[in-house]
Design a protein around this motif. Structure first.
Motif, PDB file in Angstrom:
ATOM      1  N   LEU A 458     -23.376 -23.083 -14.718  1.00 29.51           N
ATOM      2  CA  LEU A 458     -24.284 -22.011 -14.312  1.00 29.51           C
ATOM      3  C   LEU A 458     -25.175 -21.519 -15.439  1.00 29.51           C
ATOM      4  O   LEU A 458     -26.222 -20.940 -15.188  1.00 29.51           O
ATOM      5  CB  LEU A 458     -23.489 -20.815 -13.778  1.00 29.51           C
ATOM      6  N   ALA A 489     -20.802 -16.667  -6.672  1.00 29.46           N
ATOM      7  CA  ALA A 489     -21.732 -17.441  -5.838  1.00 29.46           C
ATOM      8  C   ALA A 489     -22.982 -16.631  -5.533  1.00 29.46           C
ATOM      9  O   ALA A 489     -24.107 -17.141  -5.555  1.00 29.46           O
ATOM     10  CB  ALA A 489     -21.031 -17.874  -4.552  1.00 29.46           C
ATOM     11  N   SER A 492     -25.141 -16.143  -8.870  1.00 24.83           N
ATOM     12  CA  SER A 492     -25.722 -17.399  -9.366  1.00 24.83           C
ATOM     13  C   SER A 492     -26.693 -18.002  -8.369  1.00 24.83           C
ATOM     14  O   SER A 492     -27.492 -18.867  -8.727  1.00 24.83           O
ATOM     15  CB  SER A 492     -24.611 -18.403  -9.679  1.00 24.83           C
ATOM     16  N   ARG A 494     -25.817 -19.970  -6.150  1.00 23.04           N
ATOM     17  CA  ARG A 494     -25.347 -21.340  -5.872  1.00 23.04           C
ATOM     18  C   ARG A 494     -24.372 -21.297  -4.705  1.00 23.04           C
ATOM     19  O   ARG A 494     -23.370 -20.587  -4.731  1.00 23.04           O
ATOM     20  CB  ARG A 494     -24.598 -21.889  -7.110  1.00 23.04           C
ATOM     21  N   GLN A 495     -24.678 -22.064  -3.675  1.00 27.11           N
ATOM     22  CA  GLN A 495     -23.781 -22.131  -2.526  1.00 27.11           C
ATOM     23  C   GLN A 495     -22.949 -23.405  -2.556  1.00 27.11           C
ATOM     24  O   GLN A 495     -22.225 -23.684  -1.602  1.00 27.11           O
ATOM     25  CB  GLN A 495     -24.595 -22.063  -1.227  1.00 27.11           C
ATOM     26  N   ASP A 496     -23.080 -24.174  -3.635  1.00 26.82           N
ATOM     27  CA  ASP A 496     -22.365 -25.456  -3.696  1.00 26.82           C
ATOM     28  C   ASP A 496     -21.165 -25.398  -4.630  1.00 26.82           C
ATOM     29  O   ASP A 496     -20.690 -26.423  -5.110  1.00 26.82           O
ATOM     30  CB  ASP A 496     -23.318 -26.551  -4.194  1.00 26.82           C
ATOM     31  N   LEU A 497     -20.683 -24.200  -4.879  1.00 20.31           N
ATOM     32  CA  LEU A 497     -19.569 -24.063  -5.826  1.00 20.31           C
ATOM     33  C   LEU A 497     -18.206 -24.224  -5.165  1.00 20.31           C
ATOM     34  O   LEU A 497     -17.193 -24.333  -5.849  1.00 20.31           O
ATOM     35  CB  LEU A 497     -19.631 -22.692  -6.522  1.00 20.31           C
TER      36      LEU A 497
END
Lengths: 629, 404
Positions: A458, A489, A492, A494-497
């Motif tokens: 990240l 999530a 950041s 980011r939804q792919d964590l």
């Protein structure tokens, strides 16, 4: 010698305290409470420093925070863990010499409007059914407490401190009052959460206020949670010290006749914070080290995560050769140092203090359930402490920096993780780990490695921002793991964590990528260079490959790591000399850094160097044995 | 026969003569060191082999080849532990150490024999002497070990009680110094036991010169010698040991301070120099122990042998050589000459040993093959095995010159 107390005295104390304009223990804006204050404790204790006992009365006002009536109220009696029959002793294989056990005995329990409740009190063992483990006491109420209503318990109890075990008890004339009073459980998600005391677990309790008076011989100097609000000399050579804490969930104290007081001030955005250090006379020359690292740590965490809102932080220099050093309590920490510890060695004093100050955030204010999700306080604190010491003492040398050896705290943390990389998932319940060693490696060190790897994904600034938001959003509450991960999530973007969290936190997959082969075809240029990278572990993670060539140029490649292997090729006028994954060593979760690279040229130096050490050791050992025999 | 009274050598003389004795028998030191080095290198082979796949082609190895990253070293250790190769490394190391210990024991035993008997320090002599006295030295080790264990157990118990009292009273450096000094007392006691044990071994060989084979009978004389000459004996023992440890420490210090982390061969040489000096100091200790025993309590039976040889063989023309007048006539000293010298020459002014006078050849021995002094000695003073019959006992031949 016991000091008898009556309910009248306790009530008088309560009245007296209520009548005063309370001294606040907070730098709270507008003086408003920072938490829900579900509990309020008034404890009046007399400490017998010769017998290592405490006779006390406790008034606990508990307000039902749920929307359902409650008919039973459980209490933690942690000191009963230090008996041979307890779950703690069985799990830790702890043995006790005669006279060194600990215990807490409830003399009476009643509640205003309910009368004597002694007959409806019983010990329970919700985790393992051990009926000899008396660390949880359940009080059954004749009539339930309605939602939003409060009940006021009156308890009388006597503590017998054990000889220094698991951060509790006494050593010589040093006394540590930790988990020393009956503490009510937490009504969480509609049910009581009141676990037994296990070998590997810690504590979980509600926020509220504490008013505590301690009576000890005058020669004893006392440090406690909160702030001291009064002192009274008694005619029998004792004195009574009064303390108050607000928006805290525990109360601890320590006493020794050998403390020297070292005070300082720290200023943050909310106002001045008194830094109150009680340092043993034998460690007087470590005074500046303690104060310095205490303030430096507070400064770092204040910058990164948010303000420390209490008026005081107390540091207790723990008695040497005891099991008391290095522990956190709200607004109070214990730390340990050694008279021989040189200034360049950071792993003792500095590391301990930075860690425990970190707990003021991750445990003290963000009060996660240490029993069920220990990684949320220990792991995040270990990560924060590592970042703090790295920034203060250097990333690779935060532990040791000598001519022939160097070491970092992050490196040692990772090494600890490598000892038990896949034995338990990070999110395992605290008392269900395979062993105490696995608990330590996974909860502290694998979590640190997980967060550092996440940081690489990240960016350091993004993760720091996520922790900042998490702190501000959940301080003075009881968040869980999902709250933490969702915050990351969200911040950041980011939804792919989720796959990463599923493997790193909830699974036991092992991350291991290697450079399997390296070749440079062709006698003269152009050379066809080929690199094969392999996923040796079960953990899927994207990797960056760096390839170096004889002319000094470098090439980069990225692989999603999904398949078992991948091959990369280049046609260049210069041949390849090395290939490396994770060249920046940003993936500490990778269990093998030695297979992360491959060079065409052989270098025997490291091997011969270690063999030299081994040969020397074998020869010396043989000479030693021949001297003995 | 009257015993000659001579002054007991003082500490300096003990040190010097002990050093000279060890130096004269330098092959003993060299052979022991050769065994120590050989086994060390053997133990290194599996490690070097096992490390190759991890280090030879890895960039991570640079964190060990240069200044060592302790975390990387630790990680390497975990990989070795988890590999199938690790048990091989451990077992190899254990067995090699045991074998080396056995060989060193034999060599040390043989060295004591050479020191006491003045035999040439050839490897064959070392091994024969070592094997011949092996079981007697093992018995001595058991006896001394039992006695030492009792003494040390008492001392360690007292130390534990002291430290428990100190723990209740002191913290910090006070606690440390109590522990250090009480530990030093126990260590000194352990070294004293070791010294007594060394003297027992010297006495075992010395007693064998008049047919005494019991290891038990060496215990009391060794204790007597030690107690009567306590300070010079223990002092010289400690000095020599400290010198050896200090030499090793100096070499390690030079290694740490002067050698670049990547310079493996210089580091190896410095380490080996330190180990050699440490081992040599142990032989120095043996030398001074032998010097002490042979000066204060030489074997009386050798005087009888000398008398017997004098009766049987015509007196050589220059008989005054045997009485100690230093007039060299031959190149090599004999056991008889050395014992004569011990009886008559003051230790404070050690004179060069006069070369021996070759005895005139007797008719009886003209056709007999020459018999080594070792075999003669073995026949008269059995080193092990059955005592030869009276009927089959051969008359000892006159001493023949031998080369060192």
């Amino acid at each position: 010698m016991p000091y008898p107390r009556t309910w009248l005295t306790g009530a008088a104390l309560l009245l007296a305290l209520s009548a005063r304009g309370q001294v606040s223990a907070l730098n709270s804006p507008d003086g408003k409470p920072l938490s829900q204050r579900i509990v309020a404790y008034w404890i009046d204790a007399a400490v017998n420093t010769d017998a290592k006992t405490v006779d006390a009365t406790e008034i606990l006002e508990y307000r039902n925070p749920s929307d359902k009536p409650i008919a039973t109220v459980p209490f933690h009696l942690y000191l009963n863990a230090f008996r041979p029959q307890s779950t703690f002793s069985r799990e830790s294989h702890q043995s006790y010499a005669k006279g060194t056990q600990g215990a807490i005995e409830i003399k009476s329990v009643s509640a205003e409007g309910y009368g004597d409740l002694s007959q409806t009190t019983r010990f329970t063992a919700p985790d393992d059914g051990n009926q000899d483990d008396h660390t949880v006491m359940e009080v059954i109420l004749p009539k339930p407490i309605a939602p939003g209503e409060a009940i006021r318990f009156h308890l009388a109890f006597q503590d017998k401190f054990p000889l220094s075990v698991a951060r509790n008890g006494y050593k010589r004339d040093f006394l540590m009052g930790a988990q020393w009073f009956p503490k009510v459980g937490v009504l969480w998600h509609g049910a009581w959460n009141c676990h037994q005391y296990h070998a590997t677990t810690e504590f979980f309790s509600d926020f509220g206020t504490y008013n505590v008076s301690l009576r000890l011989p005058q020669r004893y100097i006392v440090g406690a949670t909160g702030v001291q609000i009064g002192e009274q000399a008694n005619s029998d050579g004792t004195r009574t010290l009064s303390f108050r804490g607000e928006d805290i969930h525990d109360f601890a104290w320590a006493a020794s006749p050998h403390f020297e007081v070292a005070d300082d001030n720290f200023f943050n955005s909310l106002g001045p914070v008194k830094v109150h250090a009680l340092i043993l006379a034998s460690h007087a020359d470590h005074r500046e080290r303690y104060l310095s690292i205490l303030k430096q740590s507070l400064q770092k965490y204040d910058e990164w995560y948010g303000p420390y809102p209490y008026k005081q932080i107390t540091l207790i220099d723990a008695e040497p050769d005891s099991e008391i050093g290095g522990m956190e309590y709200p607004t109070l920490i214990t730390a340990e140092t050694a008279w021989w510890e040189p200034a360049w060695y950071y792993y003792g004093t500095e590391q301990t203090v930075a860690h425990e100050v970190g707990h003021q955030y991750w445990y003290g204010m963000v009060a996660t359930n240490e029993v069920e999700e220990p990684w949320l306080d220990e792991g995040i604190t270990s990560y924060s402490e590592g970042k703090a010491t790295d920034s203060l003492f250097g990333r690779n040398t935060s532990l040791l920096n000598a001519r022939t050896l160097y070491g970092s705290e992050a490196g040692l943390d990772r090494l600890s993780y490598l000892l038990h990389p896949d034995e338990d998932p990070i999110a395992r319940l605290g008392w269900q780990f395979a062993s105490g060693a696995s608990y330590g490696s996974i909860v502290y060190d694998k979590t640190t490695a997980m967060l550092l790897t996440l940081e690489a994904m990240l960016g350091e600034a993004t993760l720091r921002q996520a922790l900042h938001v998490y702190f501000l959003r959940y301080r003075f509450q009881h968040p869980n793991g999902r709250d933490f991960l969702n915050t990351i999530a969200e911040v950041s973007g980011r939804q792919d964590l989720q796959p990463y969290f599923a493997q790193a936190i909830y699974g036991t997959e092992v991350l291991d990528y290697s450079v399997d082969s390296l070749s440079a075809g062709g006698v003269t240029g152009p050379y066809h260079s080929s690199v094969m990278v392999r996923r040796k572990g079960s953990f899927v993670f994207p990797v960056k490959l760096e390839v170096g060539f004889a002319d000094g140029s470098k090439e980069q490649a990225t692989w999603d790591g999904e398949d078992r292997w991948a091959r990369f090729s280049w046609d260049k006028p210069s041949r390849v000399v090395y290939a490396q994954v994770d060249a920046d060593q940003n993936v500490p979760l990778d269990v093998d850094s030695f297979n992360n690279s491959l060079t065409l040229r052989r270098d025997r130096t490291a091997r011969m160097k270690l063999t030299n050490y081994w040969v020397f050791a074998q020869q010396l050992l043989a000479q030693w044995w021949s001297f003995l025999v | 026969m009257e015993k000659t009274t001579r002054p007991v050598p003082n500490l300096l003389v003990l040190l010097v003569n002990g050093f000279q004795l060890a130096l004269r028998n330098w092959p003993c030191v060299v052979w022991a060191y050769a065994v120590n080095l050989s086994f060390g290198l053997l133990a290194g082979v599996p490690l070097a082999t096992g490390l190759a796949p991890y280090l030879d082609h890895s960039l991570a190895a640079q964190r060990i080849a240069g200044t060592i990253d302790i975390a990387s070293l630790g990680e390497l250790g975990t990989h070795l532990r988890d590999s199938g190769f690790f048990p091989i490394l451990v077992h190899t190391s254990v067995w090699l150490n045991l074998l080396q210990l056995l060989l060193l024991f034999v060599l040390f035993t043989g060295s004591v024999f050479v020191f006491v008997s003045a035999e040439p320090p050839r490897i064959s002599v070392l091994l024969r002497g070592g094997t011949a006295y092996f079981f007697r030295f093992v018995r001595a080790a058991i006896l001394a070990g039992c006695g030492g264990a009792v003494v040390l157990a008492i001392l360690l118990g007292l130390r534990a009680a002291l430290l428990a009292w100190v723990d209740a009273t002191y913290v910090g450096s006070g606690m440390f110094y109590y522990g250090l000094f009480s530990g030093a007392v126990v260590l000194l006691a352990a070294l004293l036991v070791r010294l007594w044990w060394d003297l027992v071994e010297v006495y075992i060989v010395r007693n064998a010169m008049h047919g005494e084979r019991s290891a038990r009978r060496a215990l009391l004389p060794a204790f007597r010698v030690l107690s009567r000459n306590f300070f010079r004996t223990f002092g010289s023992f400690l000095l020599t040991g400290a010198t050896g440890v200090g030499a090793l420490g100096l070499c390690l210090y030079l290694w740490k301070e002067l050698v670049s982390p990547r310079q493996v061969w210089i580091a190896f040489l410095l380490a080996q120099a330190g180990l050699f000096l440490l081992l040599a100091s142990r032989f120095w200790q043996r030398g001074l122990e032998t010097t002490l025993v042979m000066s204060v309590d030489p074997p009386a039976v050798v005087e009888e042998e000398i008398a017997t040889v004098e009766e049987e063989a015509p007196a050589p023309a220059n008989a005054e050589v045997l009485t100690g007048v230093s007039e060299p006539t031959l190149s090599d000293p004999t056991l008889r000459d050395l014992v004569q010298k011990l009886q008559t020459q003051p230790w404070a002014n050690p004179q060069p040993v006069p070369p021996p006078v070759p005895p005139p050849k007797l008719e009886t021995e003209a056709k007999e093959p020459s018999i080594s002094l070792l075999d003669q000695h073995a026949a008269k003073f059995p080193l092990g095995g059955p005592v030869p019959d009276e009927d089959t006992k051969e008359k000892p031949a006159g001493p023949s010159p031998k080369k060192r």
